[in-house]
Design a protein around this motif. Sequence first.
Motif, short mmCIF file in Angstrom:
data_model
loop_
_atom_site.label_atom_id
_atom_site.label_comp_id
_atom_site.label_asym_id
_atom_site.label_seq_id
_atom_site.Cartn_x
_atom_site.Cartn_y
_atom_site.Cartn_z
N UNK A 195 -1.93 60.82 89.62
CA UNK A 195 -2.43 60.21 90.86
C UNK A 195 -1.96 58.78 91.01
N UNK A 196 -1.50 58.43 92.23
CA UNK A 196 -1.13 57.06 92.57
C UNK A 196 -2.13 56.56 93.61
N UNK A 197 -2.74 55.39 93.37
CA UNK A 197 -3.77 54.87 94.26
C UNK A 197 -3.42 53.45 94.69
N UNK A 198 -3.61 53.17 96.00
CA UNK A 198 -3.39 51.84 96.55
C UNK A 198 -4.38 51.58 97.67
N UNK A 199 -5.15 50.52 97.54
CA UNK A 199 -6.13 50.10 98.56
C UNK A 199 -7.04 51.25 98.96
N UNK A 200 -7.48 52.01 97.96
CA UNK A 200 -8.43 53.09 98.21
C UNK A 200 -7.84 54.39 98.66
N UNK A 201 -6.54 54.43 98.92
CA UNK A 201 -5.87 55.66 99.34
C UNK A 201 -5.08 56.23 98.15
N UNK A 202 -4.99 57.56 98.06
CA UNK A 202 -4.35 58.19 96.91
C UNK A 202 -3.41 59.32 97.31
N UNK A 203 -2.45 59.55 96.41
CA UNK A 203 -1.55 60.69 96.51
C UNK A 203 -1.37 61.27 95.13
N UNK A 204 -1.02 62.56 95.03
CA UNK A 204 -0.93 63.20 93.72
C UNK A 204 0.34 64.04 93.58
N UNK A 205 0.64 64.34 92.32
CA UNK A 205 1.72 65.28 91.99
C UNK A 205 1.27 66.11 90.80
N UNK A 206 1.39 67.42 90.92
CA UNK A 206 1.04 68.32 89.83
C UNK A 206 2.25 68.43 88.91
N UNK A 207 2.09 68.02 87.64
CA UNK A 207 3.18 68.02 86.68
C UNK A 207 2.97 69.13 85.65
N UNK A 208 4.00 69.94 85.47
CA UNK A 208 3.97 71.00 84.46
C UNK A 208 4.86 70.60 83.30
N UNK A 209 4.29 70.61 82.11
CA UNK A 209 5.04 70.29 80.89
C UNK A 209 5.48 71.60 80.25
N UNK A 210 6.78 71.72 80.02
CA UNK A 210 7.37 72.96 79.53
C UNK A 210 7.71 72.85 78.04
N UNK A 211 7.36 73.88 77.31
CA UNK A 211 7.71 73.93 75.89
C UNK A 211 9.10 74.55 75.73
N UNK A 212 10.01 73.81 75.08
CA UNK A 212 11.36 74.31 74.80
C UNK A 212 11.39 74.77 73.35
N UNK A 213 11.71 76.03 73.14
CA UNK A 213 11.66 76.60 71.79
C UNK A 213 12.76 76.03 70.90
#
Length: 284
Positions: free
Chosen positions: A108-126
């Motif tokens: 989440x990024x927040x500035x002056x009370x307003x926010x935006x988000x990004x869903x991050x997926x972490x991948x396991x590399x064998x």
Amino acid sequence: MTVARGLSRRCTLLYGTMLVASLAAAGCERPVAVTGPGGLPVASVTVTPAPASVNEGKTVQLAATLKDAAGNVLTGRTVAWTSDNATVATVSAGGLVTGKVAGTATITATSEGQSGTSAVTVIHVAVASVAVSPTTASIVVGGTAQLTAIPKDAAGNPLTGRTVTWASNNVAVATVSAGGLVTGKVAGTATITATSEGQSGSAAVAVMASSGTLVTDASRVFTEPSVPKPGYLAPVVLAPFGTTVTRVVGDPGTAIAFASGTGTWGGTRAPPIRTSGSRCRGAS
């Protein structure tokens, strides 16, 4: 006096009228929120890329775009970054996300009370392979050698943050610590193996009895245990003759002829040993 008093009253009335009008006008105005150096408040925050993915141990850069109510981009505003699952992914003050373990996290990024988000997926590399370095090592009894193991993916790229376990197939000859430090116990050979996620790499370790022997009797037959290559150069000083014989430990050896008496170093089928001095020579 009468004229002066009249002018004073008129000025007072005029000032009062102007003050009332000013207060009335101020009361009719709507308050305006002014924040940030640009004066206009942040109305929305957009984070890109969204969604995002990153491999374990790698990073991905996110960016936050701030806009006012009219959709104009705002700059120079403070943005705070947070992760709702720091075990899976962390984020720096500049929006750089680091993948920790497989899973998902919302950044989440927040500035002056307003926010935006990004869903991050972490991948396991064998892990596809494990490279052990050096692949061969020679040490004396009581000596040590440090081995390193690098897990790699299918494309040969090094992988970080992976668990590596070490083992020796002959602990009587050589042991290995959890960090890959090999210690020689007795003369012989051992295979040291590093394993990560089911994949393994190994190194062959030769343990030598000693780095050389001081010979004082030229007529004495002296031998050493047979050890496999690779070996190391072992100097032997043939006192009191003052001749240094150097051979590669692990060679079967060759006969040595002295000015008085004879001796052998190992067997008799190896290439002649190298000598320095005039009192000793290699013989086949």
